[in-house]
Design a protein around this motif. Structure first.
Motif, PDB file in Angstrom:
ATOM      1  N   ARG A 258       0.999  -1.055  -0.268  1.00  0.00           N
ATOM      2  CA  ARG A 258       0.125   0.198  -0.161  1.00  0.00           C
ATOM      3  C   ARG A 258       0.683   1.233  -0.212  1.00  0.00           C
ATOM      4  O   ARG A 258       0.694   2.309   0.119  1.00  0.00           O
ATOM      5  N   VAL A 259       2.164   1.130   0.650  1.00  0.00           N
ATOM      6  CA  VAL A 259       2.760   1.951   0.358  1.00  0.00           C
ATOM      7  C   VAL A 259       3.883   1.995  -0.921  1.00  0.00           C
ATOM      8  O   VAL A 259       4.662   1.280  -0.692  1.00  0.00           O
ATOM      9  N   TRP A 260       3.606   2.942  -2.232  1.00  0.00           N
ATOM     10  CA  TRP A 260       3.971   2.231  -3.898  1.00  0.00           C
ATOM     11  C   TRP A 260       4.758   3.029  -4.352  1.00  0.00           C
ATOM     12  O   TRP A 260       4.271   4.565  -4.440  1.00  0.00           O
ATOM     13  N   PHE A 261       5.990   2.874  -4.597  1.00  0.00           N
ATOM     14  CA  PHE A 261       6.106   4.230  -5.887  1.00  0.00           C
ATOM     15  C   PHE A 261       5.446   4.058  -7.362  1.00  0.00           C
ATOM     16  O   PHE A 261       5.319   5.003  -7.854  1.00  0.00           O
ATOM     17  N   GLY A 262       5.119   2.706  -6.954  1.00  0.00           N
ATOM     18  CA  GLY A 262       3.986   2.515  -8.392  1.00  0.00           C
ATOM     19  C   GLY A 262       5.128   1.617  -9.418  1.00  0.00           C
ATOM     20  O   GLY A 262       5.755   1.099  -8.639  1.00  0.00           O
ATOM     21  N   GLU A 263       4.413   0.675 -10.160  1.00  0.00           N
ATOM     22  CA  GLU A 263       5.118   0.318 -11.073  1.00  0.00           C
ATOM     23  C   GLU A 263       5.703   0.291 -12.903  1.00  0.00           C
ATOM     24  O   GLU A 263       6.219   0.073 -13.323  1.00  0.00           O
TER      25      GLU A 263
END
Length: 487
Positions: A258-263
């Motif tokens: 849920r804590v995410w840089f993204g992809e």
């Protein structure tokens, strides 16, 4: 951490109803992006700063309710833990001398708040993680009174099914567990907001992701946690772990955190919201009575409250925001990866660097994100968090380069250009970006200064050294001399 909610329990029916409503919100949002008139004529920028509270000895002061009562200013609000408060600076137009106004407002409000809180023995500190936090400060009883925080903690722990484990390896090693998300409260941040049009949002978000490592390298200010010297910006791994709803098995399956840089790089703001709905179950499945389609078709602006609440529980380092004001709906990027401090001047210099650089990169003829992989940007991000001012990162056309050299030779000229496009006066650009330049030349930011001072006290007990250094830090913080000039 978002709007207030009441303490409650959720049934399976609540979750089913909420999922359906969120998806309806998402459909209406997609239609709004095609048809609605978003407020984009004169974009605004904003700033929020999360602060820590300490007592006279430099230890955490779990007294935010008393402090807020003493300050009596609606711009100050609670945060997750009782040793946190947050200040919201009113949005500004950068072309209207906005950065100077931000600095003046923040300095005046903090001076007033410090004077009032000091009367009851509590003091405000701008630093990413309080170095004097100990295990005893991170129990469930440290959660602020707002029911949202206890509810959110309960939902994250229930989704995880076990205590939260924190493992961080840096200069030293830390391994501990927690039965609540209070360790997340140790991470205080500065949040920069930049308003964009729907067609520009993807460029601004992608640009924010691409430059995140450079921001962290020059702005790192959180080197200690629970007495250990860890990463130069320890907030990054701590926040990623402290709100993780995944057990080891789900991590092994590739379930997203849920804590995410993204992809991936995005092509529309819709991509971010749609990913949040598709990948993450609701933590707070609260449903209201608004029919968003009926509101839209009647000429109104739907609040999309379920979508917004859900979006607020997916912690992207660059978060997409949909909001509604008297002027109508608007979109903005919330850049939330930096700590505050060490001084107001340092904080506003970080803001100037971000606002200038993100505009320059977002509006460049050849997008930076077309020249580098997303995985390279993510790796840069974590390397910069770990190494700070000494980080070596990848940059298109250059290869691996020291972050300070990259900032001095390439990024500061771009930030100057971006601020000029915003309409920021030359003398303001020179003064604020000059702070970033001097940090790079001296090789000193908040984290580097703090570690150096603690190491200079190597003969002392570690906790005594941390307290003494924090008290020195707090004193210098009020001088408003930028951190590179402290020694």
């Amino acid at each position: 951490m978002g709007e207030e909610v009441e303490q409650q329990e959720f049934t399976r029916a609540d979750r089913t109803r909420h999922r359906e409503k969120v998806r309806r919100n998402l459909d209406v949002f997609a239609r709004m992006l095609r048809e609605a008139a978003f407020d984009t004529d004169d974009p605004m920028t904003g700033l929020e700063v999360e602060l820590n509270l300490v007592d006279e000895a430099g230890d955490p002061a779990l007294r935010n309710a008393e402090v807020l009562e003493q300050i009596a200013d609606a711009d100050f609000q609670t945060e997750l833990a009782q040793f946190n408060v947050e200040i919201n600076v009113p949005p500004v137009h950068l072309h209207d001398d906005g950065l100077t106004r931000i600095e003046e407002i923040l300095r005046e409000d903090l001076n007033d708040a410090e004077e009032r809180s000091a009367a009851i023995g509590a003091h405000l500190v701008m630093i990413g993680i309080l170095p004097t936090l100990a295990d005893g400060h991170l129990g469930r009883d440290a959660i602020s009174a707002n029911p949202r925080y206890a509810l959110l903690s309960d939902q994250i722990l229930a989704a995880r099914g076990e205590d939260i484990e924190i493992r961080i390896e840096g200069a030293e090693q830390l391994r501990t567990t927690a039965d609540s998300i209070v360790p997340e409260a140790a991470c205080t941040s500065t949040q920069f907001h930049v308003q964009t049009s729907p067609d520009q949002f993807a460029a601004y978000w992608n640009a924010s992701q691409a430059i995140a490592a450079a921001q962290l390298a020059v702005g790192a200010n959180a080197p200690y946690l629970l007495g250990k010297e860890l990463w130069r910006e320890t907030r990054i791994p701590l926040f990623e772990q402290a709100t993780d709803t995944r057990g080891e098995e789900l991590k092994a399956q590739g379930v997203r955190p849920r804590v995410w840089f993204g992809e991936r790089w995005i092509t529309s703001v819709f991509d971010c919201f749609e990913e949040n709905v598709r990948y993450f179950p609701a933590l707070l499945p609260i449903t209201d009575d608004e029919d968003p389609l009926a509101v839209l078709e009647s000429g109104g602006t739907p609040a999309l409250s379920e979508l917004r609440l859900h979006n607020g529980t997916v912690y992207r380092w660059n978060r997409p925001v949909y909001d509604v004001t008297d002027a109508g709906p608007h979109l903005r990027v919330e850049n939330r990866l930096l700590a505050a401090g060490p001084t107001v001047l340092d904080t506003v210099a970080n803001a100037a660097f971000y606002f200038g650089l993100v505009r320059s990169v977002a509006e460049s003829e050849r997008p930076l994100w077309s020249q580098m992989s997303f995985s390279a940007a993510e790796e840069n991000f974590h390397v910069a968090a770990q190494q700070g001012i000494d980080a070596q990162i990848y940059w298109p056309g250059v290869g691996q380069v020291r972050a300070t050299e990259l900032v001095l030779r390439r990024l500061l000229p771009m930030a100057h250009e971006g601020l000029e496009r915003w309409g920021v006066a030359a003398e303001v650009r020179d003064r604020l970006l000059g702070v970033i330049e001097q940090r790079c030349l001296f090789g000193t930011n908040g984290a580097e200064w703090f570690v150096g001072r603690v190491r200079a006290r190597s003969g002392e007990d570690r906790w005594d050294a941390l307290r003494a250094t924090l008290l020195e830090y707090r004193e210098r913080m009020h001088s408003n001399e930028p951190v590179h000039a402290w020694d």
